[in-house]
Write an enzyme that holds these catalytic residues in place. Structure first.
Site, mmCIF file in Angstrom:
data_model
loop_
_atom_site.group_PDB
_atom_site.id
_atom_site.type_symbol
_atom_site.label_atom_id
_atom_site.label_comp_id
_atom_site.label_asym_id
_atom_site.label_seq_id
_atom_site.Cartn_x
_atom_site.Cartn_y
_atom_site.Cartn_z
ATOM 1 N N TYR A 102 -10.783 4.058 0.345
ATOM 2 C CA TYR A 102 -9.724 3.068 0.601
ATOM 3 C C TYR A 102 -10.357 1.709 0.919
ATOM 4 C CZ TYR A 102 -5.638 0.841 2.798
ATOM 5 O OH TYR A 102 -4.619 -0.025 3.122
ATOM 6 N N LYS B 3 -10.087 -1.858 -1.201
ATOM 7 C CA LYS B 3 -9.488 -3.050 -0.603
ATOM 8 C C LYS B 3 -10.501 -4.203 -0.525
ATOM 9 C CE LYS B 3 -5.290 -1.598 -0.016
ATOM 10 N NZ LYS B 3 -4.190 -2.253 -0.741
HETATM 11 P P1 NAP Z 1 3.934 2.757 1.878
HETATM 12 O O1 NAP Z 1 5.011 2.620 2.892
HETATM 13 O O2 NAP Z 1 3.232 4.069 1.720
HETATM 14 O O3 NAP Z 1 4.500 2.266 0.457
HETATM 15 C C1 NAP Z 1 3.668 2.275 -0.658
HETATM 16 C C2 NAP Z 1 4.400 1.678 -1.824
HETATM 17 O O4 NAP Z 1 3.492 1.656 -2.941
HETATM 18 C C3 NAP Z 1 5.619 2.490 -2.245
HETATM 19 O O5 NAP Z 1 6.667 1.614 -2.558
HETATM 20 C C4 NAP Z 1 5.125 3.221 -3.496
HETATM 21 O O6 NAP Z 1 6.149 3.426 -4.461
HETATM 22 C C5 NAP Z 1 4.137 2.225 -4.058
HETATM 23 N N1 NAP Z 1 3.194 2.838 -4.977
HETATM 24 C C6 NAP Z 1 2.216 3.750 -4.701
HETATM 25 N N2 NAP Z 1 1.563 4.078 -5.838
HETATM 26 C C7 NAP Z 1 2.118 3.357 -6.843
HETATM 27 C C8 NAP Z 1 1.886 3.259 -8.231
HETATM 28 N N3 NAP Z 1 0.927 3.981 -8.830
HETATM 29 N N4 NAP Z 1 2.647 2.413 -8.968
HETATM 30 C C9 NAP Z 1 3.620 1.667 -8.370
HETATM 31 N N5 NAP Z 1 3.899 1.739 -7.046
HETATM 32 C C10 NAP Z 1 3.166 2.569 -6.295
HETATM 33 O O7 NAP Z 1 2.756 1.724 2.179
HETATM 34 P P2 NAP Z 1 2.764 0.303 2.906
HETATM 35 O O8 NAP Z 1 2.272 0.505 4.294
HETATM 36 O O9 NAP Z 1 4.044 -0.390 2.662
HETATM 37 O O10 NAP Z 1 1.565 -0.386 2.109
HETATM 38 C C11 NAP Z 1 1.772 -1.432 1.166
HETATM 39 C C12 NAP Z 1 0.421 -2.091 0.909
HETATM 40 O O11 NAP Z 1 -0.115 -2.590 2.137
HETATM 41 C C13 NAP Z 1 -0.644 -1.141 0.356
HETATM 42 O O12 NAP Z 1 -1.430 -1.792 -0.602
HETATM 43 C C14 NAP Z 1 -1.466 -0.804 1.574
HETATM 44 O O13 NAP Z 1 -2.777 -0.414 1.254
HETATM 45 C C15 NAP Z 1 -1.424 -2.116 2.328
HETATM 46 N N6 NAP Z 1 -1.719 -1.989 3.748
HETATM 47 C C16 NAP Z 1 -0.937 -1.232 4.568
HETATM 48 C C17 NAP Z 1 -1.268 -1.113 5.917
HETATM 49 C C18 NAP Z 1 -0.467 -0.273 6.874
HETATM 50 O O14 NAP Z 1 -0.939 -0.096 8.018
HETATM 51 N N7 NAP Z 1 0.698 0.209 6.528
HETATM 52 C C19 NAP Z 1 -2.396 -1.778 6.405
HETATM 53 C C20 NAP Z 1 -3.160 -2.537 5.544
HETATM 54 C C21 NAP Z 1 -2.810 -2.645 4.215
HETATM 55 P P3 NAP Z 1 6.914 4.837 -4.728
HETATM 56 O O15 NAP Z 1 7.298 5.392 -3.384
HETATM 57 O O16 NAP Z 1 8.094 4.393 -5.541
HETATM 58 O O17 NAP Z 1 5.986 5.719 -5.497
#
Ligand code: NAP
Length: 240
Positions: A148, A152
């Site tokens: 991961y 990133k």
């Molecule tokens: P999340 O709640 O798990 O949501 C992930 C989203 O990505 C969902 O809408 C999912 O869509 C979509 N997705 C996954 N694989 C995909 C694919 N192959 N094609 C299209 N869509 C896809 O995660 P989040 O926390 O909102 O994270 C969003 C971003 O922020 C990510 O890049 C993550 O790495 C980053 N981030 C998150 C955190 C954290 O603490 N939450 C921290 C740092 C960075 P479906 O459900 O429709 O499949």
């Protein structure tokens, strides 16, 4: 009305971005992969609240041909938010070839495929903004999340290089490196771990999806008109 394509907007940070951009007068395109009904619900909520009907588009962003088709079908966009992503906690030596490929195919290849298509549209118009959602772990590295963190970190490198290439075409490319944000991605963390993470941030709380969405709206706006190639930490001070 400007259009914004948000990848992975069915849930979490992407869904918050769709709402925040609509609130700020953009027409959002909600990309989803598996969560079609959640994307539909979100679209209805946005329509009711802001009177803007978002476009829904199902596409696995790790599939290059599917991404090409999505952009062909959409035709035009002004802003791209590369948000879709996956995570996994595993000891480094337990990471399989498949885990590695899956992680990099969504978190890095997807950003490449979408940015390449968006750049072709934006270069023609000589305007546009690309916002990549990386992670503070891409800056500092996280134990038991080597794949991961690597994916990133690569997004940060991509942001910097692409901003140099696209700047002369009046296209800004920036990155947000979120801290710990309370979404489904955190659902496997127990209360003790959540408390430790909360306590470690000077602002003493987990981030919300809206915290990230507000930063994305700012970076897309004219108020950030002289900002490109930057990595904006939105992490409550976790990484300083
Ligand atoms: P999340 O709640 O798990 O949501 C992930 C989203 O990505 C969902 O809408 C999912 O869509 C979509 N997705 C996954 N694989 C995909 C694919 N192959 N094609 C299209 N869509 C896809 O995660 P989040 O926390 O909102 O994270 C969003 C971003 O922020 C990510 O890049 C993550 O790495 C980053 N981030 C998150 C955190 C954290 O603490 N939450 C921290 C740092 C960075 P479906 O459900 O429709 O499949």
């Amino acid at each position: 009305m400007k259009t914004v394509l948000i990848t992975g907007a069915s849930r979490g940070i992407g869904a918050a971005c769709a709402k925040a951009f609509a609130e700020n007068g953009y027409s959002p395109i909600i990309n989803y992969n598996k969560s079609r009904s959640k994307a539909q619900e979100l679209s209805e909520k946005i329509y009711k609240k802001f009177g803007i009907k978002p476009t829904l588009y199902g596409c696995d962003i790790s599939d290059s041909a599917a991404v090409k088709k999505m952009f062909r079908d959409l035709g035009d966009i002004d802003v791209l938010v590369n948000n879709a992503g996956i995570s996994q906690q595993k000891l480094f030596t337990d990471i399989t070839d498949e885990d590695w490929k899956k992680m990099t195919s969504v978190n890095l290849d997807g950003v490449f495929y979408c940015s390449r298509e968006a750049a072709m549209i934006m270069v023609r118009k000589k305007s546009g903004s690309i916002i990549n959602i990386s992670s503070m772990w891409g800056e500092t590295g996280a134990s038991c999340e080597v794949h991961y963190s690597a994916s990133k970190a690569a997004v940060i490198g991509l942001t910097k290089a692409l901003s140099k290439e696209l700047g002369p075409s009046n296209i800004r490319v920036n990155c947000i490196a979120p801290g710990v944000i309370d979404t489904d991605m955190m659902k496997d963390f127990d209360e003790e771990t959540r408390k430790t993470l909360r306590d470690e941030a000077p602002l003493q709380r987990l981030g919300t999806a809206r915290d990230i969405a507000d930063a994305a709206v700012f970076l897309a706006s004219g108020k950030a008109g002289f900002i490109t190639g930057q990595i904006l930490g939105v992490n409550g001070g976790f990484v300083i």
